[in-house]
Design a protein around this motif. Structure first.
Motif, short mmCIF file in Angstrom:
data_model
loop_
_atom_site.label_atom_id
_atom_site.label_comp_id
_atom_site.label_asym_id
_atom_site.label_seq_id
_atom_site.Cartn_x
_atom_site.Cartn_y
_atom_site.Cartn_z
N ILE A 39 -0.71 4.11 -1.77
CA ILE A 39 -1.60 4.77 -0.81
C ILE A 39 -0.95 6.07 -0.37
O ILE A 39 0.22 6.07 0.04
CB ILE A 39 -1.87 3.87 0.41
CG1 ILE A 39 -2.57 2.58 0.00
CG2 ILE A 39 -2.70 4.62 1.46
CD1 ILE A 39 -3.98 2.76 -0.52
N PHE A 40 -1.72 7.18 -0.44
CA PHE A 40 -1.15 8.48 -0.12
C PHE A 40 -2.15 9.30 0.70
O PHE A 40 -3.34 8.99 0.78
CB PHE A 40 -0.80 9.24 -1.40
CG PHE A 40 -1.99 9.85 -2.08
CD1 PHE A 40 -2.27 11.21 -1.94
CD2 PHE A 40 -2.86 9.07 -2.84
CE1 PHE A 40 -3.39 11.78 -2.55
CE2 PHE A 40 -3.97 9.63 -3.45
CZ PHE A 40 -4.24 10.98 -3.31
N SER A 41 -1.64 10.36 1.32
CA SER A 41 -2.47 11.40 1.92
C SER A 41 -1.79 12.73 1.64
O SER A 41 -0.66 12.76 1.16
CB SER A 41 -2.66 11.17 3.42
OG SER A 41 -1.40 11.22 4.08
N ARG A 87 -9.92 3.81 0.75
CA ARG A 87 -9.43 3.03 1.89
C ARG A 87 -7.92 3.23 2.09
O ARG A 87 -7.22 3.69 1.20
CB ARG A 87 -9.75 1.56 1.69
CG ARG A 87 -11.24 1.32 1.46
CD ARG A 87 -11.60 -0.12 1.58
NE ARG A 87 -12.98 -0.36 1.17
CZ ARG A 87 -13.60 -1.53 1.32
NH1 ARG A 87 -12.95 -2.55 1.87
NH2 ARG A 87 -14.85 -1.68 0.93
N ALA A 88 -7.47 2.85 3.27
CA ALA A 88 -6.07 3.08 3.66
C ALA A 88 -5.14 1.96 3.23
O ALA A 88 -3.97 1.95 3.61
CB ALA A 88 -5.99 3.29 5.17
N HIS A 139 2.15 5.99 2.25
CA HIS A 139 1.89 5.04 3.33
C HIS A 139 2.17 3.62 2.84
O HIS A 139 2.31 3.39 1.64
CB HIS A 139 0.43 5.15 3.79
CG HIS A 139 0.05 6.53 4.25
ND1 HIS A 139 0.22 6.96 5.55
CD2 HIS A 139 -0.47 7.59 3.57
CE1 HIS A 139 -0.20 8.21 5.66
NE2 HIS A 139 -0.60 8.62 4.47
N LEU A 140 2.23 2.69 3.79
CA LEU A 140 2.38 1.29 3.41
C LEU A 140 1.23 0.93 2.47
O LEU A 140 0.06 1.15 2.80
CB LEU A 140 2.34 0.42 4.67
CG LEU A 140 2.92 -0.99 4.57
CD1 LEU A 140 4.42 -0.95 4.31
CD2 LEU A 140 2.61 -1.78 5.84
N PRO A 141 1.52 0.41 1.28
CA PRO A 141 0.45 0.27 0.28
C PRO A 141 -0.55 -0.84 0.55
O PRO A 141 -1.66 -0.80 0.04
CB PRO A 141 1.23 0.01 -1.02
CG PRO A 141 2.55 -0.55 -0.58
CD PRO A 141 2.85 0.10 0.74
N VAL A 142 -0.15 -1.85 1.32
CA VAL A 142 -1.06 -2.97 1.59
C VAL A 142 -1.00 -3.35 3.06
O VAL A 142 0.02 -3.14 3.73
CB VAL A 142 -0.71 -4.22 0.73
CG1 VAL A 142 -1.12 -4.04 -0.71
CG2 VAL A 142 0.76 -4.57 0.82
N ASP A 143 -2.10 -3.90 3.55
CA ASP A 143 -2.07 -4.61 4.83
C ASP A 143 -1.45 -5.97 4.54
O ASP A 143 -1.94 -6.72 3.68
CB ASP A 143 -3.47 -4.78 5.39
CG ASP A 143 -4.06 -3.47 5.89
OD1 ASP A 143 -3.27 -2.61 6.34
OD2 ASP A 143 -5.28 -3.30 5.83
N VAL A 365 -4.42 -12.28 0.01
CA VAL A 365 -4.20 -11.01 -0.69
C VAL A 365 -3.39 -10.08 0.20
O VAL A 365 -3.71 -9.88 1.37
CB VAL A 365 -5.55 -10.36 -1.06
CG1 VAL A 365 -5.34 -8.91 -1.52
CG2 VAL A 365 -6.25 -11.16 -2.16
N GLY A 366 -2.33 -9.52 -0.35
CA GLY A 366 -1.46 -8.62 0.40
C GLY A 366 -0.23 -9.28 0.96
O GLY A 366 0.67 -8.59 1.45
N ASP A 367 -0.16 -10.61 0.93
CA ASP A 367 1.07 -11.28 1.39
C ASP A 367 2.26 -10.76 0.60
O ASP A 367 2.19 -10.54 -0.61
CB ASP A 367 0.96 -12.80 1.19
CG ASP A 367 0.22 -13.50 2.32
OD1 ASP A 367 -0.07 -12.84 3.34
OD2 ASP A 367 -0.06 -14.70 2.18
N LEU A 368 3.38 -10.60 1.31
CA LEU A 368 4.62 -10.08 0.72
C LEU A 368 5.64 -11.20 0.62
O LEU A 368 5.90 -11.90 1.60
CB LEU A 368 5.16 -8.94 1.58
CG LEU A 368 6.53 -8.37 1.22
CD1 LEU A 368 6.50 -7.70 -0.15
CD2 LEU A 368 6.99 -7.37 2.30
#
Length: 440
Positions: A39-41, A87-88, A139-143, A365-368
């Motif tokens: 995820i980028f901006s 999406r972020a 940015h942090l790639p996942v919630d 989904v997104g668990d680390l």
């Protein structure tokens, strides 16, 4: 082999080259064989969105899809795929499933191929969809709904057990029977480049009857990888070890910062708490298992043979070279303090996920899932300062002068990792954090 399997395998062809010259440099982490997601901006568009790394650039997937050059097929509902790249976080995209991940990978592999003129020869389109990496903010790639950290390196567990217990019985009886882990703090997982403040807490000094309150004096890193859950399981429905790989989206580098003195006082009887909860840093790019497939190797022999629910056939380790670099404040000179490899890990990612869910625990989904400190068999391959300096007894000499036993304020720690192919590498980029002074 099916046509789909052949097309997927072609994305990993070692001879494949991109029209983007920077992607063909042998030491580049992001060749056309990699294509990691993040995820980028950037300055011209501050909205965080989904990108894929290629060479020294980022492919803006939202812009590429808007231009009509990226399809999401596989029976996905139109509403679900409409803005999935705008999406972020990657969660919405990951939720679409493995066929969608692979479909995007194969389309990008074709678009970025040296022989394909569609994007190569369209300057206006390239201007819209290619962003220089140096001008982007990651940015942090996942919630991250949940974070679990394991303790799966036999060398690391043996070192710590020898240091603080009986060297003849360094491993506790359960260690060789199951992947040991604990539930960490998802809210304090941060992306590479985020500064980390030295934690405060209770310290028990040898010459004090009671603990004192103060800043951590033994701040440490833990060289780890982490995997991102790509498909969850329902509460009460465990994931079988042979099926676990299908639930993994990809891998990141992970630094589980550790306050060793706080940990030593608090961890009995329930394990780490404040010593680990203040920050965990991950790299911004998620490298998919499809990109890592050529580097699959056999895991270490496991003795005794695991219980049936932890058994899986085939090779489940990956040949990932790993390094730790330490750069003191005020200098450009970084010292490589450790070199090791992910292939040393005793318990595999599949076994970790199978054990995590065997109780019926659900994942999302997104668990680390952190690997735990990755240490190798030699003193220079230990994945923490605790081991490298043997709890401060053997200071490390820095190339810029001076020594370290543990991290001092202003130190910047960098983790790096890559899989080395023939004339190319599939890399993770870096995982960087700088230590700020404690707040009293």
């Amino acid at each position: 082999m099916s046509d789909f399997s052949k097309e997927l395998a072609a994305t990993r062809d070692p001879a494949k080259r991109s029209w983007l010259a920077s992607a063909n440099v042998p030491t580049c982490d992001f060749p056309i064989q990699n294509l990691p997601f993040g995820i980028f901006s950037e300055a011209r568009d501050a909205r965080p969105r989904v990108g894929v790394a290629i060479g020294d650039a980022i492919v803006d997937l939202a812009a590429l899809r808007a231009a009509g050059h990226l399809e999401l097929d596989g029976g996905i509902d139109a509403d679900e795929r409409e803005d999935v790249f705008a999406r972020a976080s990657l969660n919405a995209f990951i939720t679409l499933g493995r066929d969608a991940w692979r479909g995007v990978r194969m389309q990008l592999s074709m678009l970025l191929d040296a022989a394909n003129p569609a994007l190569r020869d369209d300057a206006a389109l390239r201007e819209r969809v290619l962003v220089p990496m140096q001008s982007a903010t990651m940015h942090l790639p996942v919630d991250i709904p949940g974070y679990t950290d394991f303790y799966s390196s036999k060398e690391h567990a043996t070192n710590v057990g020898s240091m603080f217990r009986d060297p003849k019985n360094a491993l506790l009886p359960n260690w060789s029977e199951m992947p040991i882990g604990y539930n960490g703090r998802a809210s304090s997982v941060v992306v590479s480049g985020t500064s980390v403040r030295r934690p405060m807490g209770q310290l028990k000094l040898p010459d004090h009857e009671r603990p004192i309150y103060g800043a951590c004096r033994k701040l440490d890193i833990e060289l780890e990888t982490g995997f991102i859950v790509g498909r969850g399981n329902a509460l009460g429905e465990p994931i079988a070890c042979d099926d676990a790989q299908d639930h993994i989206f990809g891998m990141v580098l992970l630094n589980d910062w550790s306050a060793r003195d706080i940990q030593q006082w608090e961890y009995v009887p329930l394990g780490p708490f404040n010593a680990k909860s203040f920050a965990t840093t991950i790299s911004p790019w998620i490298v998919t298992l499809d990109a890592l497939e050529p580097f699959r190797v056999a895991q270490p022999e496991q003795t005794p043979e695991p219980l049936p629910y932890l058994r899986h056939a085939g090779q489940h380790a990956f040949d990932v070279a790993l390094e730790v670099r330490l750069r003191p404040d005020g200098t450009d000179c970084a010292t490589t303090i450790a070199r090791t490899n992910f292939r040393h890990m005793y318990w595999t990612m599949a076994q970790q996920l199978a054990h995590h869910t065997v109780s019926g625990c659900n994942t999302r989904v997104g668990d680390l899932m952190g690997s735990g400190t990755i240490s190798g068999p030699t003193p220079d391959s230990f994945g923490s300062l605790l081991e490298l300096t043997w709890n401060g007894a053997r200071p490390i000499e820095l190339d810029s002068g001076g020594t370290r036993t543990f991290i001092v304020d202003g130190d910047e720690l960098t983790l790096a990792g890559w899989c080395q192919g023939d004339g190319y590498r599939v890399g993770f980029g870096t995982c960087v954090g700088k230590i700020l002074p404690a707040r009293g």
